[in-house]
Structure formats: structure tokens, C-alpha cells
Design an enzyme around this catalytic site. Structure first.
Site, short mmCIF file in Angstrom:
data_model
loop_
_atom_site.label_atom_id
_atom_site.label_comp_id
_atom_site.label_asym_id
_atom_site.label_seq_id
_atom_site.Cartn_x
_atom_site.Cartn_y
_atom_site.Cartn_z
N ASP A 343 0.84 -1.19 0.00
CA ASP A 343 0.00 0.00 0.00
C ASP A 343 0.87 1.25 0.00
OD1 ASP A 343 -2.67 1.35 0.51
OD2 ASP A 343 -1.58 1.97 2.31
N GLU A 379 1.62 -0.51 -5.00
CA GLU A 379 0.68 0.57 -5.32
C GLU A 379 1.58 1.79 -5.53
OE1 GLU A 379 -3.42 2.54 -3.62
OE2 GLU A 379 -1.79 2.18 -2.20
#
Length: 702
Positions: A343, A379
Site C-alpha cells: 500500500d 501501489e
């Protein structure tokens, strides 16, 4: 209780069959107390007697798995210097392998008095805090081994442990919404039948439900608020406590592996649940604040934040880097996971202010013999300056391709601008990855994900409808590149319903036949809706859960996805390991790919800038695959024509001449998902009518 000196390594609580070694890093501490709790919650405090290489440690014989514990760290409390030690706060072990309980929000969890940020609050936080747990490290893995499915054969299914199973009528009530529920034979049978090869689990590291959400009667459903980087989230366990979630998680991985399905974890190493300078003292902040967090150089009471959550982990410090790497290795070696999706991965690349691809974190990953060998997915952005880094990660990384999502959405809602970009995205995004030696598998392609509209909502809403979140509909993305097909929200208009279903199939067919690695958001193939809410991070409710009963109405869509995934698996032309060149390939005089107009002729440069150019045919040459199989043999496949028509009109497309193929068979048609139409073949030079807003896949027969 008599404590032995023990060892500074490994960090955390390590049971060896006779007792447990405890080790905690803290450079800031002047004294560390180990706090043991019995079944009635009574606390016994024991000073860790040794400090070696900045690690406080001690060994307690006869302390066994199930023992609950925490730490109290004595030392300076001077926020202006970045120091926040406070022995009044019971702290979780950063290396805890399991955590019991949850936080009950109370002022005692904070190191200052509300209304006076400069004050010092030494109230005992233990009555309101969860406990770290000593675990049993032993588990019968049998013959479980890493599956090591190649990326070009991988199909990812992004899933939420609870949301996937909590409403499934064929899973026992006591395991719905848990690791055991995801490992239930009913769920595994479904995933296998669909054709996915990996589940990418939304955060399963122990996380915290934010106080602001709890006050509004909500929770942190997504889980991007980590407090324990080694502990499986206890809220997804069917066990009552005592560390049983570790065994349950391992059993889930083992069951999925036996079915040939890999497990990828969505991990949040960019920040923790302790928030900014106004946040609670739960673990890292009270142990060694400047080691674990990036602090503002000019005033060290404040936190450097590129994550939008209040803090950023200090990847410039050796101890933070060790924590991340130890955690990653643990999940691979002890929990047997197959990869990670990071993330806000750009935050991990920030050694100073800019995003640096050669940051220490990436060097460590690249050199690590364990972590470097699993699937690594970034990401590739954060919220800081210069944080959008799609295409900017090292060669052994893959990336969520946000540009793919945006381009495909624009194409199917009829936006003529960017047609050339759509072609690049469909063929693996060579403009992003080829220059640094990467291949199509560097692109994790997706149209929808947990963050944003579901596929059903993407074709049903022009605007977000997030009122249930209690933030005045201000949260969530406002520019979604969505199209409601004529009316906002649910409707009984048959024509709109038909168009929406076709659009869903268009998105899924494009995704599953693009070069790169496809990722499906859980429930999209089942018609899952969030009622227009594009930010269900706080909705642990029917808004976000998969409705398996209602999903029966989507059998046509689910079956269509199964057939498309089988088509992808059966034909290596859709799983190329190298980029197309457009040049003649092998023994074929034809190029490996060709883009044709609706009249069957090769597109010119001018065609790429016209609306009519959006109705195009893509030729994929099955004799133009450059790679070889595992035995060194040439790979040959059928050739395909893909006929795209995103426009609001039926178009008669002329098929190319016999050089490309004499007879073509319909393999898929988003306007006719069951292939019920009488016409099943087409001939070279003939015309094929492509229904408005549809995609047809033709396979060369000879």
C-alpha cells in the site's frame, strides 16, 4: 518470577519449548518493564535485565504459548525533541505474533490531557488496551511448498476475508467472515471454478478501529490502519483468543495451496495506527518515536506525512527497515504466503523528500534471498509531492497500473481522446515498462478495486453516494470516469439494464484478454453493488459484503468470466511474456499484432485521432509468440481478432483478407454472452456486425 538474561535476537517473544525469550529494541529507553497478564487480567511487571545493541532482553522459563504480555518503557518525554516515552502506557510488542482484544477508546491511551497538548498524562492505559500473545510456532505444514505460479499465468482476485464469506449461506455460521470461512471447501471450489490463481487479501495485519469511526458507530472495515506487522488480525479468527488466529491463518494458506491458489497479502508498511502528534500511544511511539517515525526536522514534535494518515514510517532508520524486512520474511517463511501488495509503496521509497527508486528499502528487498523471490506488487503512489510513480519501480517489481484503469474506463464510455493510450494499455503498457527492461507482467491490470466503485456501480452511477460514511459525501474520489448508461442508480428500464450488463462484460473481457496480469475485485463477477458508495472503508455492513443469494441473478456474468478465464488459460497469445513489436514474426509474414479499421485495412496515424477509429479490430498473431516453453520448444497458438465497438451504434466491420486467416469462429461476444446467435463463423473479407457497446472475439480456424 526469576528472569534469565536471554538473548537480543530474535526480537519479539520466542517460545523454545521450555520458556520464552523476550527482546525489544529501544534506543530511547532508560528502563523497560515486561508486563505479564493472567487470565483474570492481573499484571506482573518484570524488568528486562539486559541491554545489548540497543535491545532489551530476558528469558522466562515456563512461560508458554497463550501468555499475554506488553511493555512499559521508561525514558524521556520531550515531544519537541521527538521523545515520547511514558511508562503509564501499556505498549504492544512491535514483533508480537498474535494480539488479543481491541482498544476501548479512553483518554488514558493518550500521553497528554485533552485540551492541553503540552501536558503529560501518565494514566494507566492497560485497562483499555489489547495484549500481545506468546504463540506456539509449531504447525504441521505437511508437504506444503510455494506454488511459484509464473506471473504471466497469474490471475489475481482481490478479496476481503470477512466481506467474501460473512453472508455465504453454505458456510457454517461460526466460521463466516473468518480465515476458516475463506478456506471452507465451498469457497475454494468457487475460486477454482472461476479460474483465478491467487487471492490478494486486503489487510490482515492486526489493525485498529479509529476512535473517530467508533464514535460514529462505524469501523475501519478495510484495515489500512496497522498496529501489528506480524500478527494476523484477530477479528478474522473463529478462535476466542490465545493466539489461535495464527494456526487458523496457516490452515487457510495450506488449504488454498492444496487447491493451487496462491495467497498475496495487501500490506501497509508506510504508516501505523498511532496517527499524528495528537494520536494515542499504543506501541512504536512509546518505544522509540524517532526510530520508527519520520519527524519534521524543524520541529520534531510533528510527523512527516506522505500517507494522509498522520505519520510515515521512518524508512531511513535501520530499525524500521529491520522491522519491515523481518515482517516480510516471517510471512513468507512461517506463514507461507506467496507475495505482497504494498500500500502506498512510493512512501517506502522516500529517503529524503523525493521518491528514490534506489532507496535502501528496495536495495534490501532486492538482496534478500527470501523476499526477492516472491511476488512483489507496488501501489505506485502516495499523497506526497511527486508521489505518482506508475512505471517507476525497480525491475523485479510489478505495479498496480492506474493508467490502465483510467484508459479502459474512458474507452468504454466512448471518450475518443487517448485511443493510442488505450492501445498501449491493452498490450501491456510498453511505454511505462519496456525502457528499464521490464515486461508486460510488470503491469497489474485492473478496472476496479476495493477503493472506488464496484463494477456494477461503475456502469450505474455518474456520481458517488457516500452519505452513509457520515462525512457529507465529501470523502472518496469525485472523478470516477463512470457512466450510468442513462439514469442514476438502480432502474427497472430493461434497455438500460441490458446495456449495463453488456458494459460489465466489456470491461471484464478487456481486462482478461489484455497483456499483463489481470486483477478482479471480489464480487464484480457476481454483480456486487455498494449502492453508489465508492469509499466503503468504514462500512462493515451489507453495503460492502458480498450478497451470495442475490449473486444467483448474475449467473450469466459469472459464467462469462469463467469462459474468458479459460480462454486466457488455454491460449498463450493472451499471456505473452514479451511486448509486441508490430514486425513480422517467426515464419509468418504477418506482424505479431495489427490494428485494423472497420473496413479491414491497417489503421493510419490519422485514424487514431478520430471517433470512428474507436471501432477497430486487433489482430493477434498466434505464430508470432517469441518466447519458448519450459522445454525450449517454440510456442504456437491460434490467431485471434478482437472487434471493439464502444460507440452507440451498430457497426458492420469488414474482416481482413485471407492472409490473416480464412475462417473465423466466434469465441466470445459481450452482446451475446451465451453465444446463442446462429452465426458462429465468419470468413475473410466478409462483414461482421458488431453491436453497439460490445466486443467480439474471433478465433482463426484455418
Amino acid at each position: 518470577m526469576h528472569i534469565w538474561p536471554g538473548n537480543p535476537y530474535p526480537l519479539g517473544a520466542t517460545y523454545d519449548g521450555g520458556g520464552t525469550n523476550f527482546a525489544l529494541f529501544s534506543e530511547a529507553a532508560t528502563r523497560v518493564e515486561l508486563c505479564l497478564f493472567d487470565e483474570d487480567g492481573r499484571e506482573t511487571r518484570i524488568d528486562l535485565p539486559e541491554r545489548e545493541a540497543l535491545v532489551w532482553h530476558g528469558y522466562l522459563p515456563r512461560v508458554v504459548p497463550g501468555q499475554r504480555y506488553g511493555y512499559r518503557v521508561h525514558g524521556p518525554y520531550d515531544p519537541s525533541r521527538g521523545l515520547r516515552c511514558n511508562p503509564g502506557k501499556l505498549l504492544l510488542d512491535p514483533y508480537a505474533k498474535a494480539i488479543d482484544g481491541d482498544y476501548r477508546w479512553d483518554p488514558a491511551l493518550f500521553s497528554y490531557d485533552f485540551g492541553d497538548i503540552g501536558s503529560y498524562n501518565d494514566a494507566d492505559s492497560a485497562p483499555f488496551s489489547p495484549r500481545s500473545v506468546v504463540i506456539n510456532p509449531y504447525f504441521d505444514w505437511g508437504n506444503d511448498r510455494p506454488l511459484k505460479i509464473p506471473m504471466w499465468e497469474t490471475v489475481i482476485y482481490e478479496a476481503h476475508v470477512k466481506g467474501m464469506t460473512i453472508r455465504h449461506p453454505n458456510i457454517p455460521d461460526d466460521v463466516r467472515g473468518t480465515y476458516s470461512g475463506l478456506a471452507h471447501p465451498v469457497m475454494i471450489k468457487y475460486l477454482k471454478s472461476l479460474g483465478v490463481t491467487a487471492v490478494e487479501l486486503m489487510p490482515v495485519h492486526q489493525f485498529v478501529h479509529d476512535s473517530g469511526l467508533v464514535e460514529r458507530g462505524l469501523t475501519n472495515y478495510w484495515g489500512y490502519n496497522t498496529i501489528g506487522f506480524f500478527a494476523p488480525h484477530n477479528g478474522y479468527s473463529s478462535f476466542a483468543g490465545g493466539g489461535g488466529q495464527v494456526q487458523e491463518f496457516k490452515a487457510m494458506v495450506k488449504a488454498l495451496h492444496q487447491a493451487g491458489i496462491e495467497v498475496i497479502l495487501d500490506v501497509v508498511y508506510n504508516h501505523t495506527a498511532e496517527g499524528n502528534h495528537l494520536g494515542p500511544t499504543l506501541s512504536f511511539r512509546g518505544i522509540d518515536n524517532p526510530a520508527y517515525y519520520r519527524l519534521v526536522d524543524q520541529d520534531r514534535q510533528y510527523y512527516y506525512d506522505t500517507t494522509g494518515t498522520g505519520n510515515s514510517l521512518n524508512v531511513r532508520h535501520h530499525e524500521s527497515l529491520r522491522l519491515i524486512m523481518d515482517s516480510l520474511r516471517y510471512w513468507v517463511t512461517e506463514m507461507h504466503v506467496d507475495g505482497f501488495r504494498f500500500d502506498l509503496a512510493a512512501a517506502l521509497a522516500r529517503e529524503f523528500h523525493e521518491v528514490d527508486r534506489l532507496a535502501a528499502f528496495f536495495d534490501l528487498v532486492n538482496q534478500d534471498p527470501v523476499v526477492s523471490q516472491v511476488k512483489l506488487i507496488a501501489e505506485p503512489w502516495d499523497v506526497g509531492d511527486g508521489g505518482y510513480q506508475v512505471g517507476g519501480f525497480p525491475p523485479n517489481w510489478t505495479e498496480w497500473n492506474g493508467k490502465y484503469r483510467d484508459s479502459v474506463r474512458d474507452f468504454w464510455r466512448g471518450e475518443p481522446a487517448g485511443l493510442g493510450e488505450f492501445a498501449s494499455r491493452f498490450t501491456g503498457s510498453s511505454d511505462l515498462y519496456q525502457d528499464d527492461g521490464r515486461r508486460p507482467i510488470a503491469s497489474i491490470n485492473f478496472v476496479t478495486a476495493h477503493d472506488g466503485f464496484t463494477l456494477h456501480d461503475l456502469v450505474s452511477y455518474n456520481e458517488k453516494h457516500n452519505d452513509a460514511n457520515g462525512e457529507g459525501n465529501r470523502d472518496g474520489e469525485s472523478h470516477n470516469r463512470s457512466w450510468n448508461c442513462g439514469t442514476e442508480g438502480e432502474t427497472e428500464d430493461a434497455d438500460i439494464i441490458v446495456l449495463r450488463e453488456r458494459q460489465k462484460r466489456n470491461f471484464l473481457a478487456t481486462l482478461l484478454l489484455s497483456q499483463g496480469v489481470p486483477m478482479i475485485a471480489h464480487g464484480d463477477e457476481l454483480g456486487r453493488t455498494q449502492r453508489g458508495n465508492n469509499n466503503v472503508y468504514c462500512q462493515d455492513s451489507e453495503i460492502s459484503w458480498v450478497d451470495w443469494v442475490e449473486a444467483r441473478n448474475e449467473d450469466v456474468l459469472t459464467g462469462f468470466v469463467r469462459r474468458l478465464l479459460k480462454l486466457r488459460a488455454d491460449h498463450p497469445i493472451f499471456r505473452r511474456r514479451r511486448f509486441f513489436t508490430g514486425d513480422p514474426a517467426g515464419d509468418s509474414k504477418l506482424p505479431d499484432i495489427a490494428w485494423l479499421r472497420r473496413d479491414g485495412q491497417v489503421m493510419t496515424e490519422a485514424d487514431w485521432n478520430t471517433r470512428s477509429g474507436m471501432t477497430m479490430t486487433v489482430f493477434l498473431n498466434g505464430h508470432g509468440i517469441p518466447e519458448r516453453d519450459a522445454l525450449g520448444e517454440e510456442i504456437r497458438d491460434d490467431s485471434f481478432l478482437l472487434l471493439f465497438n464502444p460507440l452507440d451504434e451498430d457497426v458492420a466491420v469488414t474482416l481482413p483478407d485471407r492472409d490473416y486467416g480464412r475462417t473465423w469462429e466466434v469465441s466470445a461476444n459481450t452482446a451475446d454472452p451465451l453465444l446463442a446467435a446462429r452465426r458462429k463463423t465468419a470468413r475473410a473479407g466478409g462483414q461482421f456486425t458488431v453491436t453497439r457497446h460490445s466486443l467480439v472475439v474471433l478465433r482463426c480456424r484455418y
